[in-house]
Design a protein around this motif. Structure first.
Motif, PDB file in Angstrom:
ATOM      1  N   VAL A  22      -2.826   0.608   8.698  1.00 21.43           N
ATOM      2  CA  VAL A  22      -1.433   0.985   8.975  1.00 21.43           C
ATOM      3  C   VAL A  22      -0.935   1.778   7.772  1.00 21.43           C
ATOM      4  N   GLU A  23      -0.210   2.863   8.003  1.00 21.00           N
ATOM      5  CA  GLU A  23       0.406   3.581   6.892  1.00 21.00           C
ATOM      6  C   GLU A  23       1.800   4.033   7.282  1.00 21.00           C
ATOM      7  N   GLU A  51     -11.269   2.342  -5.456  1.00 18.67           N
ATOM      8  CA  GLU A  51     -11.191   3.762  -5.130  1.00 18.67           C
ATOM      9  C   GLU A  51     -10.348   3.905  -3.866  1.00 18.67           C
ATOM     10  N   LEU A  52      -9.137   4.426  -4.044  1.00 16.32           N
ATOM     11  CA  LEU A  52      -8.185   4.589  -2.948  1.00 16.32           C
ATOM     12  C   LEU A  52      -7.896   6.066  -2.741  1.00 16.32           C
ATOM     13  N   ASP A  53      -7.666   6.446  -1.495  1.00 13.54           N
ATOM     14  CA  ASP A  53      -7.351   7.837  -1.198  1.00 13.54           C
ATOM     15  C   ASP A  53      -5.958   8.228  -1.676  1.00 13.54           C
ATOM     16  N   ARG A  54      -5.069   7.242  -1.813  1.00  9.36           N
ATOM     17  CA  ARG A  54      -3.730   7.486  -2.324  1.00  9.36           C
ATOM     18  C   ARG A  54      -3.527   6.612  -3.554  1.00  9.36           C
ATOM     19  N   GLU A  55      -2.977   7.175  -4.614  1.00  8.20           N
ATOM     20  CA  GLU A  55      -2.766   6.437  -5.857  1.00  8.20           C
ATOM     21  C   GLU A  55      -1.685   5.384  -5.667  1.00  8.20           C
ATOM     22  N   THR A  56      -1.905   4.196  -6.244  1.00  9.33           N
ATOM     23  CA  THR A  56      -0.929   3.121  -6.170  1.00  9.33           C
ATOM     24  C   THR A  56       0.281   3.432  -7.040  1.00  9.33           C
ATOM     25  N   ASN A  57       1.462   3.269  -6.464  1.00 11.63           N
ATOM     26  CA  ASN A  57       2.719   3.438  -7.190  1.00 11.63           C
ATOM     27  C   ASN A  57       3.278   2.049  -7.461  1.00 11.63           C
ATOM     28  N   ALA A  58       3.304   1.660  -8.725  1.00  8.62           N
ATOM     29  CA  ALA A  58       3.672   0.293  -9.085  1.00  8.62           C
ATOM     30  C   ALA A  58       5.094   0.191  -9.621  1.00  8.62           C
ATOM     31  N   SER A  59       5.977   1.091  -9.235  1.00 10.06           N
ATOM     32  CA  SER A  59       7.354   1.018  -9.724  1.00 10.06           C
ATOM     33  C   SER A  59       8.114  -0.085  -8.997  1.00 10.06           C
ATOM     34  N   GLY A  60       9.064  -0.697  -9.696  1.00  9.61           N
ATOM     35  CA  GLY A  60       9.878  -1.748  -9.092  1.00  9.61           C
ATOM     36  C   GLY A  60       9.045  -2.893  -8.564  1.00  9.61           C
ATOM     37  N   TYR A  85       2.498   3.605  -2.218  1.00 10.94           N
ATOM     38  CA  TYR A  85       2.081   4.946  -2.632  1.00 10.94           C
ATOM     39  C   TYR A  85       3.263   5.897  -2.492  1.00 10.94           C
ATOM     40  N   SER A  86       3.122   7.105  -3.009  1.00  9.29           N
ATOM     41  CA  SER A  86       4.184   8.099  -2.944  1.00  9.29           C
ATOM     42  C   SER A  86       3.817   9.188  -1.958  1.00  9.29           C
ATOM     43  N   ASP A  87       4.751   9.482  -1.049  1.00  8.66           N
ATOM     44  CA  ASP A  87       4.580  10.570  -0.085  1.00  8.66           C
ATOM     45  C   ASP A  87       5.970  10.966   0.384  1.00  8.66           C
ATOM     46  N   ASP A  88       6.597  11.888  -0.347  1.00  6.72           N
ATOM     47  CA  ASP A  88       7.985  12.236  -0.088  1.00  6.72           C
ATOM     48  C   ASP A  88       8.841  10.976  -0.117  1.00  6.72           C
ATOM     49  N   GLY A  89       8.685  10.229  -1.180  1.00  7.26           N
ATOM     50  CA  GLY A  89       9.318   8.923  -1.321  1.00  7.26           C
ATOM     51  C   GLY A  89       8.267   7.834  -1.309  1.00  7.26           C
ATOM     52  N   GLU A  90       8.706   6.604  -1.557  1.00 11.31           N
ATOM     53  CA  GLU A  90       7.776   5.483  -1.620  1.00 11.31           C
ATOM     54  C   GLU A  90       7.487   4.931  -0.235  1.00 11.31           C
ATOM     55  N   LYS A  91       6.212   4.650  -0.004  1.00 10.75           N
ATOM     56  CA  LYS A  91       5.769   4.068   1.254  1.00 10.75           C
ATOM     57  C   LYS A  91       4.712   3.010   0.953  1.00 10.75           C
ATOM     58  N   ASN A  92       4.380   2.234   1.980  1.00  6.44           N
ATOM     59  CA  ASN A  92       3.322   1.230   1.872  1.00  6.44           C
ATOM     60  C   ASN A  92       2.277   1.480   2.945  1.00  6.44           C
ATOM     61  N   ARG A  93       1.066   1.039   2.651  1.00  6.09           N
ATOM     62  CA  ARG A  93      -0.015   1.203   3.615  1.00  6.09           C
ATOM     63  C   ARG A  93      -0.989   0.043   3.491  1.00  6.09           C
ATOM     64  N   VAL A  94      -1.705  -0.237   4.577  1.00  8.48           N
ATOM     65  CA  VAL A  94      -2.790  -1.215   4.586  1.00  8.48           C
ATOM     66  C   VAL A  94      -4.062  -0.453   4.893  1.00  8.48           C
ATOM     67  N   VAL A  95      -5.090  -0.649   4.053  1.00 10.73           N
ATOM     68  CA  VAL A  95      -6.348   0.066   4.232  1.00 10.73           C
ATOM     69  C   VAL A  95      -7.510  -0.915   4.254  1.00 10.73           C
ATOM     70  N   GLU A  96      -8.601  -0.484   4.875  1.00 14.21           N
ATOM     71  CA  GLU A  96      -9.851  -1.231   4.846  1.00 14.21           C
ATOM     72  C   GLU A  96     -10.632  -0.801   3.614  1.00 14.21           C
ATOM     73  N   MET A  97     -11.262  -1.778   2.953  1.00 15.46           N
ATOM     74  CA  MET A  97     -12.055  -1.511   1.750  1.00 15.46           C
ATOM     75  C   MET A  97     -13.475  -2.026   1.947  1.00 15.46           C
ATOM     76  N   LYS A  98     -14.456  -1.298   1.425  1.00 19.96           N
ATOM     77  CA  LYS A  98     -15.851  -1.722   1.437  1.00 19.96           C
ATOM     78  C   LYS A  98     -16.330  -1.944   0.005  1.00 19.96           C
ATOM     79  N   ARG A  99     -17.120  -3.001  -0.178  1.00 14.99           N
ATOM     80  CA  ARG A  99     -17.583  -3.370  -1.517  1.00 14.99           C
ATOM     81  C   ARG A  99     -19.033  -2.981  -1.736  1.00 14.99           C
ATOM     82  N   GLU A 100     -19.285  -2.461  -2.928  1.00 17.83           N
ATOM     83  CA  GLU A 100     -20.650  -2.246  -3.404  1.00 17.83           C
ATOM     84  C   GLU A 100     -20.693  -2.670  -4.858  1.00 17.83           C
ATOM     85  N   GLY A 101     -21.343  -3.819  -5.107  1.00 18.48           N
ATOM     86  CA  GLY A 101     -21.318  -4.384  -6.453  1.00 18.48           C
ATOM     87  C   GLY A 101     -19.911  -4.834  -6.792  1.00 18.48           C
ATOM     88  N   SER A 102     -19.356  -4.348  -7.902  1.00 21.02           N
ATOM     89  CA  SER A 102     -17.985  -4.682  -8.291  1.00 21.02           C
ATOM     90  C   SER A 102     -17.020  -3.558  -7.954  1.00 21.02           C
TER      91      SER A 102
END
Length: 340
Positions: free
Chosen positions: A131-132, A73-82, A105-122
């Motif tokens: 960083v974004e 579950e990410l706040d920004r959808e992954t853009n897997a082009s190229g 991800y996409s935000d007025d063009g393609e960008k990259n970001r690093v996010v923290e993730m928390k796990r619950e089960g799978s």
């Protein structure tokens, strides 16, 4: 699976002190731990098994012969082009319920970001931004992450197809970044931002030796792939120089491939040797640091994306389904190789 047979292949590479060739460490019997992975990008080994990021935006857990999809579950959808998509994934060194994820991800063009993730089960859910707004594109998105011996998070970023970014220390593209695990900027960073080193084209591998020396692999423009020793604040030259060209204020690579192409991605360090996953080179390369020489460690003719060494085993992933390979019906695969 092929049984391990060392292929002694002399790599003639017109580069700085690159003519010596050594025989790679013995490779024992290999086995497939997982198959039918979809453009896998990074291996992360934990007590639960192996997490494998897949560029299309999925995360798999490989454990006891089972492959289980993890919910993301990410706040920004992954853009897997190229060459973008879901790239790096590593678990927090002190908390197995927390991880860091690098994605496009996409935000007025393609960008990259690093996010923290928390796990619950799978299920893994985004819990914070590290960083974004890292410039991205259809090529050269970097994406490798690792925790350094200083406890900080190191991140490789590509130039997104624009070499001017690499020489601009105010841009996050074409760099190796260093941040604290909460995303804050360490006081000893050289430019008072996330940038640790600059002048990179598309670095995709990070590894430290026991003395704390940081090595990085980098894709060259046509050949001239590099292994660099990374120093804080140093300029690695792209696009001003390539290979062993010299200019004041620019670091010369430890090794470069001349006109040959490895397209090196993930690397691992073990016993004075760097193990390098090569995409275009279609093998795992053993680079002997004591002699600055390269040899083939494992070659089945597959594009190789990442490597991990632990407890006398080398783990690697094929990358034949990335649109540039020739996949078999079992591709892509996570492999375990016994090192003698």
């Amino acid at each position: 699976m092929m049984r391990g047979i060392i292929l002694l292949m002399i790599l003639v590479l017109g580069a700085c002190s690159n003519e010596a060739v050594s025989n790679g460490p013995d490779m024992g019997e290999g086995k497939t731990l997982a198959k039918n992975l979809e453009t896998p990008w990074m291996i992360e080994k934990t007590e639960k098994g192996f997490y494998i990021s897949e560029r299309g935006g999925t995360l798999k857990l490989v454990s006891d012969g089972e492959v289980t999809a993890q919910s993301l579950e990410l706040d920004r959808e992954t853009n897997a082009s190229g060459e973008g998509g879901l790239l790096g994934f590593i678990v927090h060194p002190n908390d197995t319920e927390t991880a860091f994820l690098y994605h496009t991800y996409s935000d007025d063009g393609e960008k990259n970001r690093v996010v923290e993730m928390k796990r619950e089960g799978s299920a893994w859910s985004e819990s914070g931004v590290i960083v974004e707004d890292i410039p991205g594109g259809t090529i050269h998105n970097g994406g490798r992450m690792d925790i350094g011996p200083d406890g900080h998070l190191y991140i490789t970023t590509g130039d997104a197809g624009n070499g001017e970014y690499s020489q601009d220390t105010n841009s996050l593209a074409g760099k190796i970044l260093k941040v604290a695990l909460d995303g804050s900027i360490p006081e000893d960073n050289p430019f008072d931002n996330e940038v640790f080193s600059y002048g990179h084209r598309n670095p995709q591998g990070l590894a430290w030796d026991e003395n704390g020396t940081l090595y990085a692999t980098e894709h060259g423009p046509s050949g001239h792939d590099e292994i660099n020793v990374i120093k804080p604040g140093a300029n690695y030259g792209w696009p001003v120089v390539e290979g062993d060209e010299e200019e004041a204020g620019i670091e010369t690579p430890l090794y470069h491939t001349g006109s040959d192409t490895w397209a090196p991605s993930g690397i691992a360090y073990d016993g004075e040797t760097l193990y390098i996953a090569a995409l275009r080179g279609s093998e795992v390369i053993a680079f002997d640091l004591s002699s600055n020489s390269a040899s083939t460690f494992y070659d089945e003719g597959s594009r190789m994306r990442d490597v991990l060494v632990e407890d006398g085993r080398l783990y690697t992933i094929t990358n034949n389904t990335d649109g540039r390979g020739d996949p078999s019906e079992d591709d892509d695969r996570l492999l375990e190789l016994k090192m003698k």
